[in-house]
Design a protein around this motif. Structure first.
Motif, PDB file in Angstrom:
ATOM      1  N   HIS A   7       0.875  -1.180   0.000  1.00  0.00           N
ATOM      2  CA  HIS A   7       0.000   0.000   0.000  1.00  0.00           C
ATOM      3  C   HIS A   7       0.907   1.224   0.000  1.00  0.00           C
ATOM      4  O   HIS A   7       1.913   1.277   0.704  1.00  0.00           O
ATOM      5  N   THR A   8       0.551   2.191  -0.825  1.00  0.00           N
ATOM      6  CA  THR A   8       1.376   3.370  -1.036  1.00  0.00           C
ATOM      7  C   THR A   8       0.934   4.563  -0.202  1.00  0.00           C
ATOM      8  O   THR A   8       1.564   5.615  -0.216  1.00  0.00           O
ATOM      9  N   ALA A   9      -0.176   4.401   0.525  1.00  0.00           N
ATOM     10  CA  ALA A   9      -0.691   5.439   1.426  1.00  0.00           C
ATOM     11  C   ALA A   9      -1.552   4.739   2.457  1.00  0.00           C
ATOM     12  O   ALA A   9      -1.758   3.514   2.395  1.00  0.00           O
ATOM     13  N   THR A  15      -5.473   2.166  -2.148  1.00  0.00           N
ATOM     14  CA  THR A  15      -4.048   2.450  -1.930  1.00  0.00           C
ATOM     15  C   THR A  15      -3.159   1.258  -2.262  1.00  0.00           C
ATOM     16  O   THR A  15      -1.929   1.368  -2.190  1.00  0.00           O
ATOM     17  N   ARG A  48      -2.839  -1.053   6.810  1.00  0.00           N
ATOM     18  CA  ARG A  48      -3.108  -0.179   5.671  1.00  0.00           C
ATOM     19  C   ARG A  48      -3.971   1.006   6.101  1.00  0.00           C
ATOM     20  O   ARG A  48      -3.837   2.130   5.603  1.00  0.00           O
TER      21      ARG A  48
END
Length: 305
Positions: A7-9, A15, A48
């Motif tokens: 997950h990038t955020a 995400t 996340r």
């Protein structure tokens, strides 16, 4: 470059994505492992969403999903003893197991017995490890009655089985739809929901001697009232609530010795990890949705490579 599901955020499923990441380098006390399978757990989507274990380091983004993995040692970091390249291992993943390559701390890793499948091994560190630690912490004598509050999930199923192996009588709360499953584990099933304490008293007229709580909140408060000695209460779902009620959080050891113990139980036939769904790494998002929807019975695993 190894592929990983990340997950990038912080937020929802939007995400999540696959990324090709730099090859990890095992530092002191670490193993670089070519992942064969990874376990999927509720903590994955909770992280996340921004959850972080108390005292744990801040999450670095992009963050690889997965808390547990099994695979083959590719590299051994400085200071590591007892492991060599080519060893088949399983353990706690440092920075995510949903990847082709993962770093595992040597102290939280064990050799995989030949009789243990990759998917079973990959799902033991979190669920079975938590169950084992909880029962060691309670230290109930054979013949005592244990209540497992939330017996239908991965940790609950492992707790019931290990408790039965240790000679305990077990009462397990779970939804009505999981009655057959809970009873198949060797526990007396009690439907969860409002009024659960009355139903537990009817199922265990002599009382309960200890509680492993995997639900938290108001259900925890209701079952805690059944204990004469609140020190016999441990929770894996509500640390603050358990402490307020006179109990404690489950203390996780996360050691190779615990993993050896639970693996031996599986090989001996005393513990079934109940891996009920297996997805390829390419379907990691689907595996997470299955967990996040909250209706999984047993454990979910990913296969890699």
């Amino acid at each position: 470059m190894p592929t990983a599901y990340v997950h990038t955020a912080f937020g929802g499923p939007e995400t999540e994505s696959f990324l090709d990441l730099p090859r990890p380098v095992p530092g002191p006390g670490r193993l670089l492992v070519a992942v064969r399978a990874a376990g999927v757990n509720p903590v994955d989507f909770k992280r996340r969403q921004g959850y972080r274990r108390a005292g744990g380091p801040p999450t670095e983004l992009p963050a690889v999903f997965g808390s547990e993995a099994a695979g083959v040692v590719e590299e051994v970091g400085p200071g590591v003893e007892g492991f060599a390249v080519g060893d088949e291992v399983f353990g706690h993943a440092d920075r995510g197991g949903f990847a082709e390559l993962a770093l595992l701390p040597a102290e939280g890793t064990a050799h995989k017995p030949a009789a243990l499948s990759w998917t079973d091994a990959a799902t033991l560190p979190v669920a079975a490890g938590t169950a084992y630690d909880a029962l060691v912490q309670l230290a109930l004598p054979p013949g005592a009655t244990l209540l497992v509050n939330g017996a239908g999930g991965g940790v609950g199923a492992a707790t019931v089985q290990i408790a039965r192996h240790r000679g305990l009588k077990v009462v397990g709360t779970a939804g009505s739809g999981k009655r057959e499953f809970v009873e198949s584990l060797g526990a007396v099933h009690v439907p969860s929901g409002e009024g659960v304490a009355l139903r537990i008293r009817a199922a265990a007229p002599d009382g309960v001697d200890g509680v492993v709580d995997l639900v938290g909140g108001e259900p925890l408060r209701e079952v805690a009232a059944l204990l004469a000695d609140r020190s016999r209460l441990v929770s894996g779902a509500d640390k603050d609530g358990a402490i307020e009620l006179g109990g404690a959080a489950i203390v996780r050891e996360r050691t190779g010795a615990v993993l050896d113990a639970v693996a031996a139980l599986v090989v001996a036939g005393a513990l079934d990890p109940y891996v009920t769904q297996v997805f390829p790494l390419a379907d990691a998002g689907k595996a997470l949705r299955a967990i996040e929807d909250g209706h999984v019975r047993g454990k979910i695993a990913l296969t890699v490579g």
